[in-house]
Design an enzyme around this catalytic site. Structure first.
Site, short mmCIF file in Angstrom:
data_model
loop_
_atom_site.label_atom_id
_atom_site.label_comp_id
_atom_site.label_asym_id
_atom_site.label_seq_id
_atom_site.Cartn_x
_atom_site.Cartn_y
_atom_site.Cartn_z
N HIS A 236 0.87 -1.18 0.00
CA HIS A 236 0.00 0.00 0.00
C HIS A 236 0.90 1.22 0.00
O HIS A 236 1.68 1.43 0.93
CB HIS A 236 -0.92 0.02 1.22
CG HIS A 236 -1.87 1.18 1.21
ND1 HIS A 236 -3.15 1.09 0.70
CD2 HIS A 236 -1.71 2.46 1.62
CE1 HIS A 236 -3.74 2.26 0.80
NE2 HIS A 236 -2.89 3.12 1.36
N CYS A 237 0.77 2.02 -1.04
CA CYS A 237 1.65 3.19 -1.19
C CYS A 237 0.97 4.44 -0.66
O CYS A 237 -0.05 4.87 -1.22
CB CYS A 237 2.02 3.38 -2.66
SG CYS A 237 3.12 4.80 -2.94
N PRO A 238 1.49 5.06 0.41
CA PRO A 238 0.85 6.26 0.94
C PRO A 238 0.99 7.46 0.01
O PRO A 238 0.19 8.40 0.09
CB PRO A 238 1.60 6.49 2.26
CG PRO A 238 2.93 5.84 2.07
CD PRO A 238 2.67 4.65 1.20
N GLY B 204 -1.84 6.94 -2.30
CA GLY B 204 -3.09 6.70 -1.57
C GLY B 204 -3.86 5.52 -2.08
O GLY B 204 -5.09 5.54 -2.13
N GLN B 205 -3.17 4.44 -2.44
CA GLN B 205 -3.85 3.29 -3.03
C GLN B 205 -2.99 2.04 -2.86
O GLN B 205 -1.76 2.13 -2.73
CB GLN B 205 -4.10 3.54 -4.52
CG GLN B 205 -4.83 2.43 -5.27
CD GLN B 205 -6.24 2.21 -4.76
OE1 GLN B 205 -6.43 1.59 -3.71
NE2 GLN B 205 -7.23 2.71 -5.50
#
Length: 419
Positions: free
Chosen positions: A173-175, A178-179
């Protein structure tokens, strides 16, 4: 007034699927775009791209238009603007699309095999295995059961605790976008990171070109030339720092692509110590990421579905079933947990009472205690498990139990008058 359950279901409100979505995602434009719960971080990422891009256009590229002969100066600006727009489009494609979410089951799957030691004739249900084996390219891979989604996760699939979804070929999950990064957006994620790396190199390089132009035109030292364009110095430092981040990510994910691994697998399974069943060779792995067709989303977020009604716990009891495989409601929408630790349990709202492991039934009076302890407290219990019920010399009964409520699992103890 409809009182039957069938009438209530028939009268249920029909809504778009994205409005009844059980995950933590945020939707835009009527479900056409799906983002993670941390979608606000995308605004920060856009700012970190657009702000230095604007500085470069105004203070560097515009000045280079006068220093290059012919249309070369205009070409520098046009190429940069097109590249920036391209990076922003890749960011949207990464952040705003279904990453490969596996739809949840409405109920747990039926067991494929039965445990012969289970007494099916006495009200027991067969144990649902927590894992099962599947064959991938001749290698055996274990897949786990997901309590939230009520399914055995496909190979390379994992549940994201942030988005609360199970994602195929889950990478991480890549901050920054945001996805979740998964099967359907990994290609765009890598293209975004790699294109951002090239954009940083482009800005970094032309800032030095502009400083060199100042040195040649004024016949001055590099320090004096740098003093005349502080914007170039800021951009050089900024892109240098950014290159360590996006450049490092580009190299790391290029390694993952050529070895057909995900970030999750690389940190958890360490294929350097065992064979990777998904490895097709360097060329095959690269083709798999960039040249294969992207699967269609398994979710139609604009389709109309029946809006789920909150389940109101009842306090009736009935038939018995095996506590070692008890799957009970964890929250109103019906997510499941597994309770394999307690010998006696009363599932409030399931119309069932379990037997202890030695076959001793929970007595009617113990059921009465459960219900009264539940009703006397203004709490929403989904499952209560009897830990102990003992008498003392004063004919009082000491009841100890653990319960599952909206706030999670907790313990309760109470002393009540005897029978």
């Amino acid at each position: 007034m409809n009182t039957a359950g069938g009438a209530d279901v028939g009268a249920a409100e029909m809504v778009r699927k994205y409005k009844a979505w059980e995950g933590s995602n945020k939707f835009c434009l009527g479900g056409r775009f799906i983002f993670g719960p941390d979608v606000r971080s995308v605004s920060l990422t856009v700012f970190l791209i657009v702000a230095p891009a604007a500085v470069f256009c105004v203070f560097v590229a515009r000045k280079l238009m006068d220093n290059f002969s012919g249309d070369w100066g205009i070409a520098v600006l046009v190429v940069f603007i097109v590249s920036t727009v391209y990076v922003l489009v890749l960011l949207l494609l990464t952040s705003g699309r279904d990453p490969g979410i596996v739809p949840r089951n409405a109920q747990p799957p039926e067991p494929e095999t039965y445990n012969i030691s289970t007494e099916l004739g006495s009200g027991h249900t067969p144990r649902l295995p927590r894992t099962k084996d599947v064959i991938i390219n001749g290698a055996t891979v274990k897949v786990k059961y997901c309590d939230t989604c009520m399914l055995y996760r496909p190979p390379r699939c994992s549940h994201c605790s942030i988005c609360d979804n199970r994602v195929e070929r889950f990478d991480h999950h890549c901050p920054w976008v945001g996805q979740c990064i998964g099967l359907r957006n990994y290609r765009f994620f890598y293209m975004f990171v790699f294109s951002t790396t090239l954009l940083c190199l482009y800005v970094h390089g032309f800032c030095w070109v502009y400083i060199k132009k100042i040195m040649d035109s004024e016949n001055s030292s590099i320090w004096k030339a740098m003093a005349k364009t502080p914007a170039s110095i800021v951009l050089i430092v900024y892109t240098f720092l950014a290159l360590w981040f996006v450049g490092g990510l580009s190299i790391f994910h290029l390694y993952l692509i050529t070895t057909n691994q995900t970030t999750y697998e690389n940190f958890r399974y360490q294929y350097s110590r065992r064979a990777n069943p998904y490895n097709r060779g360097i060329v095959g792995n690269i083709m798999d990421i960039f040249c294969s067709s992207i699967p269609k989303s398994k979710n139609d977020f604009r389709a109309k579905v029946q809006k789920k009604q909150p389940m109101i716990p009842s306090h009736s009891v009935g038939d018995s079933f095996d506590s070692t495989t008890l799957a009970v409601s964890k929250r109103v929408q019906g997510k499941l947990i597994w309770d394999e630790t307690n010998d006696k349990a009363l599932a409030i709202g399931s119309n069932r009472v379990t037997l202890s492991s030695n076959g001793e039934s929970v007595t009617e009076y113990q059921q009465y205690l459960f219900r009264n302890m539940h009703q006397n407290r203004n709490e929403n219990w989904f499952c209560a498990s009897l830990l102990e019920a003992s008498h003392d010399e004063h004919c009082h009964i000491h009841v100890a139990l653990s319960a599952v409520g909206e706030t999670g699992r907790f313990a309760r103890s109470e002393t009540v008058p005897g029978e």
